[in-house]
Design an enzyme around this catalytic site. Structure first.
Site, PDB file in Angstrom:
ATOM      1  N   ARG A  69      -1.115  -1.784  -7.023  1.00 34.24           N
ATOM      2  CA  ARG A  69      -1.321  -2.922  -6.115  1.00 34.24           C
ATOM      3  C   ARG A  69      -2.229  -3.963  -6.771  1.00 34.24           C
ATOM      4  NH1 ARG A  69      -1.297  -4.504  -0.638  1.00 34.24           N
ATOM      5  NH2 ARG A  69      -3.303  -5.194   0.221  1.00 34.24           N
ATOM      6  N   LYS A 115      -1.929  -3.256   8.003  1.00 34.59           N
ATOM      7  CA  LYS A 115      -3.110  -2.979   8.817  1.00 34.59           C
ATOM      8  C   LYS A 115      -3.094  -3.841  10.074  1.00 34.59           C
ATOM      9  CE  LYS A 115      -6.217  -1.402   5.160  1.00 34.59           C
ATOM     10  NZ  LYS A 115      -7.504  -1.603   4.473  1.00 34.59           N
ATOM     11  N   ARG A 175       0.835  -1.187   0.000  1.00 33.37           N
ATOM     12  CA  ARG A 175       0.000   0.000   0.000  1.00 33.37           C
ATOM     13  C   ARG A 175       0.878   1.248   0.000  1.00 33.37           C
ATOM     14  NH1 ARG A 175      -1.932  -3.622   3.815  1.00 33.37           N
ATOM     15  NH2 ARG A 175      -4.026  -4.483   3.363  1.00 33.37           N
ATOM     16  N   HIS A 188      -3.134   2.479  -5.772  1.00 33.56           N
ATOM     17  CA  HIS A 188      -3.798   1.193  -5.555  1.00 33.56           C
ATOM     18  C   HIS A 188      -3.954   0.421  -6.859  1.00 33.56           C
ATOM     19  CE1 HIS A 188      -5.030  -0.359  -1.723  1.00 33.56           C
ATOM     20  NE2 HIS A 188      -6.052  -0.982  -2.255  1.00 33.56           N
ATOM     21  N   TYR A 248      -9.244 -10.957  -7.427  1.00 33.79           N
ATOM     22  CA  TYR A 248      -8.240 -10.948  -8.496  1.00 33.79           C
ATOM     23  C   TYR A 248      -8.332 -12.174  -9.390  1.00 33.79           C
ATOM     24  CZ  TYR A 248      -6.461  -7.139  -5.722  1.00 33.79           C
ATOM     25  OH  TYR A 248      -6.363  -5.961  -5.027  1.00 33.79           O
ATOM     26  N   HIS A 255      -3.726  -9.613   3.160  1.00 37.66           N
ATOM     27  CA  HIS A 255      -5.163  -9.741   3.372  1.00 37.66           C
ATOM     28  C   HIS A 255      -5.428 -10.736   4.500  1.00 37.66           C
ATOM     29  CE1 HIS A 255      -6.284  -8.425  -1.011  1.00 37.66           C
ATOM     30  NE2 HIS A 255      -6.074  -7.403  -0.201  1.00 37.66           N
TER      31      HIS A 255
END
Length: 327
Positions: free
Chosen positions: A267, A190, A166, A264, A299, A290
């Site tokens: 990404r 995150k 990110r 993004h 994806y 994730h």
């Protein structure tokens, strides 16, 4: 919307909930969003004279109607409901309420829009642009500084596409977390979770050039301003996430790649191109950071679409390619 805040009891419950999230390493942005969204709902209930501990279905439907009247996007409404659900689930677990009033309340259906992805050629054109165009693209600064900034931009773009991290993770990278020789780096994602990422030789060369010739020039006037940060701004301070986004925007405009290409997008392109190249979904999930595999599965749709398009355009019996001759 209501012109008064939540009741004192509801406000206290919200503060305890936010303290719980903070203890679980929720990001500052998450805390701000949850405070705003839950407080808005509790204020709405207070305005209606409803008890926050067990609002009836009519109150919940009325709140949803106010969101619909504001013509908010489905994703925006979903974000608000996610925060409110989380608050009430926590309240039920803690015994503050007897039943969860949000149980069974569904978020509006989001449109099935796939993320924007660059072709491999456009991605290469974008990340290679700083090295190809050189310091003459930076006007209004001296040649030495322009060269340093272009080297920085090249390293940033190469790493974004090579690792799929990110933009906030790139901006917060510190030198001690980058092993250029082994082509590995560690980011804090995150939930304060650390993960290791890999990058290839083009990114390695760009980072080496930046560390050797670019970054020292940026720190020349202020050697301690961004001492730990990998990426620096023109004044020698740490590059912010906003500054990093502006760099990507500048090179998107300079190269003329697809409109609305963002950090993004790189990404998304990273993940899609990995899957198209044969990478397994679990590996891509780990590299992207994730928590849920379902998030990564978007994806596979992009990869499948590319495969179907290639088949339809190339195979003589696909129905779109040249007709096969009679045998």
């Amino acid at each position: 919307m209501p012109d008064r805040g939540p009741s004192a009891e509801a406000a206290g419950a919200l503060e305890r909930f936010l303290s719980h999230l903070e203890a679980r390493n929720a990001s500052p942005g998450t805390l701000v969003e949850y405070r705003r969204h839950v407080s808005e709902f509790l204020s709405f209930l207070s305005h209606r004279g409803a008890d926050w501990r067990h609002p009836d279905r009519a109150a919940v439907r009325a709140y949803l109607a106010t969101l619909a009247d504001r013509q908010l996007a489905a994703s925006t409404v979903g974000g608000r409901l996610a925060a409110i659900r989380s608050f009430y689930r926590h309240a039920a677990r803690q015994g503050w309420i007897e039943t969860d009033p949000m149980a069974g309340v569904r978020s509006p259906r989001r449109p099935g829009r796939l993320p924007r992805v660059l072709s491999a050629g456009d991605a290469a054109r974008l990340v290679e642009a700083p090295a190809r165009r050189g310091p003459q693209t930076r006007r209004g600064v001296g040649l030495a500084l322009a060269d340093a900034l272009v080297r920085r931009d090249a390293a940033l773009l190469e790493l974004l596409y090579a690792t799929g991290m990110r933009i906030s993770e790139a901006a917060s990278l510190t030198i001690d977390r980058v092993d250029v020789a082994r082509r590995r780096l560690r980011v804090i994602g995150k939930g304060a979770k650390e993960r290791e990422l890999l990058f290839g030789r083009p990114a390695q060369a760009a980072v080496q050039a930046y560390l050797a010739e670019g970054r020292p020039r940026l720190t020349a006037g202020t050697p301690t301003a961004g001492a730990a940060a990998l990426f620096l701004n023109a004044r020698g301070g740490s590059l912010t996430a906003r500054g990093a986004r502006l760099i990507v925007d500048r090179w998107v405009e300079a190269t003329g790649v697809a409109a609305r290409t963002s950090p993004h997008t790189l990404r998304h392109s990273f993940a899609t191109h990995l899957l198209e190249g044969g990478a397994d979904l679990r590996s891509v999930q780990e590299l992207l950071g994730h928590a849920n595999l379902a998030t990564t599965q978007i994806y596979t749709h992009l990869s499948d679409a590319a495969v179907r398009s290639a088949y339809r355009s190339a195979h003589p019996r696909s129905g779109r390619g040249p007709a096969g001759g009679a045998q």
